[in-house]
Design an enzyme around this catalytic site. Structure first.
Site, PDB file in Angstrom:
ATOM      1  N   THR A 102       0.861  -1.183   0.000  1.00  0.00           N
ATOM      2  CA  THR A 102       0.000   0.000   0.000  1.00  0.00           C
ATOM      3  C   THR A 102       0.896   1.231   0.000  1.00  0.00           C
ATOM      4  O   THR A 102       1.553   1.534   0.990  1.00  0.00           O
ATOM      5  CB  THR A 102      -0.919   0.004   1.230  1.00  0.00           C
ATOM      6  OG1 THR A 102      -1.715  -1.188   1.231  1.00  0.00           O
ATOM      7  CG2 THR A 102      -1.839   1.223   1.221  1.00  0.00           C
ATOM      8  N   LYS A 178      -6.760   1.480  -3.624  1.00  0.00           N
ATOM      9  CA  LYS A 178      -6.439   0.839  -2.343  1.00  0.00           C
ATOM     10  C   LYS A 178      -6.467   1.852  -1.209  1.00  0.00           C
ATOM     11  O   LYS A 178      -6.950   1.560  -0.105  1.00  0.00           O
ATOM     12  CB  LYS A 178      -5.066   0.170  -2.413  1.00  0.00           C
ATOM     13  CG  LYS A 178      -4.586  -0.453  -1.082  1.00  0.00           C
ATOM     14  CD  LYS A 178      -5.526  -1.558  -0.606  1.00  0.00           C
ATOM     15  CE  LYS A 178      -5.169  -2.099   0.780  1.00  0.00           C
ATOM     16  NZ  LYS A 178      -3.874  -2.785   0.860  1.00  0.00           N
ATOM     17  N   LYS A 246       0.073   4.671   9.082  1.00  0.00           N
ATOM     18  CA  LYS A 246       0.659   4.871   7.754  1.00  0.00           C
ATOM     19  C   LYS A 246      -0.408   4.998   6.672  1.00  0.00           C
ATOM     20  O   LYS A 246      -0.402   5.938   5.872  1.00  0.00           O
ATOM     21  CB  LYS A 246       1.606   3.704   7.444  1.00  0.00           C
ATOM     22  CG  LYS A 246       2.398   3.852   6.152  1.00  0.00           C
ATOM     23  CD  LYS A 246       1.816   3.103   4.976  1.00  0.00           C
ATOM     24  CE  LYS A 246       1.829   1.601   5.153  1.00  0.00           C
ATOM     25  NZ  LYS A 246       1.372   0.900   3.911  1.00  0.00           N
TER      26      LYS A 246
END
Length: 302
Positions: A102, A178, A246
């Site tokens: 990701t 995503k 994150k």
């Protein structure tokens, strides 16, 4: 096109998702190679039938038809590919590289351009589904890239994915999808934690609350999966709090670039950041519930 054992694929990053992908490739009959700094993970994959394992994919790079990278963030992807011991320079021209971490759209585009300089095709292909689906070869893949990249990675996609969504031809589009997905995932976990914390404060047994929600309209996949950990008092990390610090940070960066407000995602990011700051960053992401004071949570079951 090569198929079966004639097709050699390397997987870099043997965490829960990467290991699942690697084992799926082994089961599919592909000649599978694995790389990770964790020697135990490497040993597990070798025992499962991998052709070879290493702490550095460069040691087997020249054998590969495809490389799957599934590490934590863009910094690690770049280090794996282009660092001092980077694998890109050792791959045969024409090798397809599937980047499934990701990462930001801009990073995906930058990596694709750099790989092209080595004559390598990149598929921007982040994945979702959790460790169980990864282990069963049923991950959801959100991919963007050239027709050539899709074609060359077909044996890998068939092995690891239950669903493959072709988002477009430009690297970066898959990563954007995503990131938007992670907005929902993070908000669902945060909302589930808030609901369970309120139940605890109100004196409702959390196993009862969990059972009600998972059989009613307020349920979500993330609630059902993650709040089970809260009920069991088990915060063994499947996906850690810091991962959502994150990922929701990437969500915030994407929104900022588009001058777009995200009030719910911003609140969720603050919750996960608070949990990390309180020392829960390496625990399961459901540990975000621990930021609420004045409640008693279930302990681990013996």
């Amino acid at each position: 096109m090569k198929t079966g054992s004639e097709f050699h694929v390397g997987i870099v990053g043997l965490g829960s998702m990467g290991m699942g992908a690697a084992l799926s490739c082994v089961r599919a009959g592909l000649s599978t190679w694995g790389a990770d700094l964790n020697s135990n993970a490497c040993a597990t994959l070798k025992e499962a039938g991998a052709c070879g394992v290493s702490d550095n994919a460069a040691t087997f790079a020249e054998k590969l038809d495809a490389l799957l990278v599934l590490v934590v963030n863009a910094t690690q992807v770049k280090q794996v590919l282009f660092g001092e011991k980077g694998v890109a320079q050792h791959l045969k021209p024409g090798t397809a590289v599937m980047v499934s971490s990701t990462i930001a759209s801009a990073d995906a585009q930058e990596i694709a351009t750099a790989l092209a300089g080595f004559g390598l095709e990149m598929l921007d292909a982040p994945v979702s589904g959790g460790a169980v689906k990864a282990a069963n070869g049923e991950m959801t893949v959100m991919a963007s890239g050239s027709d050539i990249a899709f074609e060359r990675l077909a044996p890998v996609l068939e092995a690891v994915a239950g669903k493959v969504y072709r988002i477009g031809s430009e690297p970066g589009l898959g990563s954007t999808v995503k990131i938007i997905h992670q907005l929902l995932a993070g908000v669902h976990i945060a909302a589930g934690a808030e609901a369970m914390a309120l139940a605890a404060r109100a004196g409702i047994p959390l196993d009862v609350m969990y059972d009600v929600v998972t059989n009613a309209a307020g349920n979500s996949w993330m609630f059902e999966n993650r709040m089970r950990h809260v009920v069991d008092g088990d915060y063994t990390p499947h996906s850690a709090v810091d991962i959502f610090v994150k990922d929701l940070g990437l969500v915030a960066d994407t929104a900022k670039a588009l001058h777009f407000p995200l009030p719910l995602a911003s609140t969720a990011l603050n919750m996960f950041t608070s949990a990390s700051n309180a020392g829960y960053g390496k625990e399961d992401d459901s540990a975000v519930i621990k930021i609420f004071s004045g409640i008693t949570l279930p302990g681990a079951k013996s």
